[in-house]
Design a protein around this motif. Structure first.
Motif, short mmCIF file in Angstrom:
data_model
loop_
_atom_site.label_atom_id
_atom_site.label_comp_id
_atom_site.label_asym_id
_atom_site.label_seq_id
_atom_site.Cartn_x
_atom_site.Cartn_y
_atom_site.Cartn_z
N ASP A 114 -3.28 7.25 2.50
CA ASP A 114 -3.49 6.95 1.96
C ASP A 114 -4.97 6.04 1.84
O ASP A 114 -5.70 6.60 2.10
N MET A 115 -5.31 4.17 1.04
CA MET A 115 -6.47 3.84 1.02
C MET A 115 -7.14 3.82 2.23
O MET A 115 -8.12 3.91 2.14
N TYR A 116 -6.89 4.00 3.31
CA TYR A 116 -7.10 3.25 4.71
C TYR A 116 -7.83 4.59 5.16
O TYR A 116 -8.45 4.76 6.48
N GLY A 117 -7.24 5.93 4.95
CA GLY A 117 -7.56 7.12 5.51
C GLY A 117 -6.32 8.23 5.80
O GLY A 117 -5.66 8.16 4.49
N SER A 118 -6.67 8.63 6.78
CA SER A 118 -5.60 9.83 6.57
C SER A 118 -5.21 10.09 8.25
O SER A 118 -5.88 9.98 9.24
N GLY A 119 -4.42 11.16 8.75
CA GLY A 119 -3.64 10.86 9.85
C GLY A 119 -2.47 11.77 10.08
O GLY A 119 -2.46 12.83 9.20
N LYS A 120 -2.05 11.73 11.72
CA LYS A 120 -0.96 12.61 11.70
C LYS A 120 0.34 11.85 11.76
O LYS A 120 -0.25 10.87 12.58
N LEU A 121 1.63 12.10 11.58
CA LEU A 121 2.54 10.82 11.51
C LEU A 121 3.69 11.84 12.55
O LEU A 121 3.96 13.37 11.78
N SER A 122 4.05 11.90 13.65
CA SER A 122 5.53 12.90 13.88
C SER A 122 6.53 11.76 14.06
O SER A 122 6.21 10.28 15.17
N THR A 150 0.87 -1.24 0.37
CA THR A 150 -0.01 -0.03 0.17
C THR A 150 1.02 1.40 0.00
O THR A 150 2.22 0.99 0.86
N SER A 151 0.39 2.35 -0.90
CA SER A 151 1.43 3.68 -0.82
C SER A 151 -0.08 4.40 -0.55
O SER A 151 -0.71 4.22 -0.69
N GLY A 152 1.24 5.99 0.08
CA GLY A 152 0.86 7.10 0.41
C GLY A 152 1.39 8.35 0.37
O GLY A 152 2.72 7.94 -0.45
N THR A 153 0.22 9.20 0.78
CA THR A 153 1.57 10.52 0.99
C THR A 153 1.76 11.15 1.90
O THR A 153 1.11 10.20 2.80
N LEU A 154 2.52 11.93 1.78
CA LEU A 154 3.06 12.47 3.50
C LEU A 154 3.11 14.61 3.13
O LEU A 154 3.92 14.56 2.32
N SER A 155 2.78 14.77 4.08
CA SER A 155 2.34 16.23 3.53
C SER A 155 2.68 16.99 4.48
O SER A 155 2.55 16.90 5.72
N GLU A 156 3.73 18.70 4.57
CA GLU A 156 3.87 19.23 6.44
C GLU A 156 3.07 20.51 5.71
O GLU A 156 3.77 21.34 4.89
N ASP A 157 2.23 21.01 6.78
CA ASP A 157 1.79 21.77 6.70
C ASP A 157 0.97 22.69 7.75
O ASP A 157 -0.20 22.32 8.73
N PRO A 158 1.64 23.45 8.95
CA PRO A 158 2.47 24.24 8.40
C PRO A 158 3.80 23.90 8.09
O PRO A 158 4.11 22.92 9.05
N PRO A 159 4.82 24.81 7.62
CA PRO A 159 6.04 23.71 8.30
C PRO A 159 6.83 23.65 8.54
O PRO A 159 6.43 25.06 9.71
N GLY A 160 7.51 22.52 9.19
CA GLY A 160 8.01 22.19 10.24
C GLY A 160 9.68 23.19 10.61
O GLY A 160 9.94 23.54 10.14
N GLU A 161 10.02 23.20 11.79
CA GLU A 161 11.99 23.53 12.51
C GLU A 161 11.92 22.44 13.05
O GLU A 161 11.85 21.63 13.98
N GLY A 162 14.03 22.20 12.98
CA GLY A 162 13.86 21.56 14.24
C GLY A 162 13.97 19.00 13.57
O GLY A 162 13.50 19.53 12.41
#
Length: 127
Positions: free
Chosen positions: A89-97, A68-80
């Motif tokens: 991805d096809m299963y949904g969405s959420g946050k990756l820290s 399974t493939s998916g995309t990652l995006s950051e908004d707003p831009p982070g620092e550090g």
């Protein structure tokens, strides 16, 4: 005297935040694992830093007999070194820290779905 010079160098270089030169080295392919459907599976995460400072990318993980493939995006831009990205991805969405290693050779992190739970493992080392 050596301690004072070292402290000055750490303060000047911003040891916890990447410099513009270092930031370009975030870009790359990271092989690791993520927790999916009760199982720790192989994952490949590709990270790329955009010109505006946003971290983004793609990922792919083993899913039963396929991938399974998916995309990652950051908004707003982070620092550090600690960053929070949105995954989808096809299963949904959420946050990756994630927290990147200072040399950008790997990261450790957790993901959660759009409901805010659970916090599951996601990591990678440059490959």
């Amino acid at each position: 005297m050596k301690a004072a010079i070292l402290a000055l160098l750490i303060g000047v270089t911003g040891a916890t935040a990447p410099s513009p030169r270092q930031a370009a080295s975030i870009d790359g392919r990271y092989c690791g694992r993520l927790w999916s459907n009760g199982v720790l599976v192989e994952a490949i995460t590709v990270l790329k830093l955009a010109g505006d400072g946003r971290l983004g990318g793609t990922y792919e993980f083993v899913d039963g007999g396929g991938r399974t493939s998916g995309t990652l995006s950051e908004d707003p831009p982070g620092e550090g070194l600690a960053r929070t990205l949105d995954w989808q991805d096809m299963y949904g969405s959420g946050k990756l820290s994630i927290t990147l290693s200072p040399d950008f050779n790997g990261f450790t992190g957790t993901w959660q779905d759009q409901t805010g739970g659970p916090n599951e493992l996601w990591d990678g080392v440059r490959c």
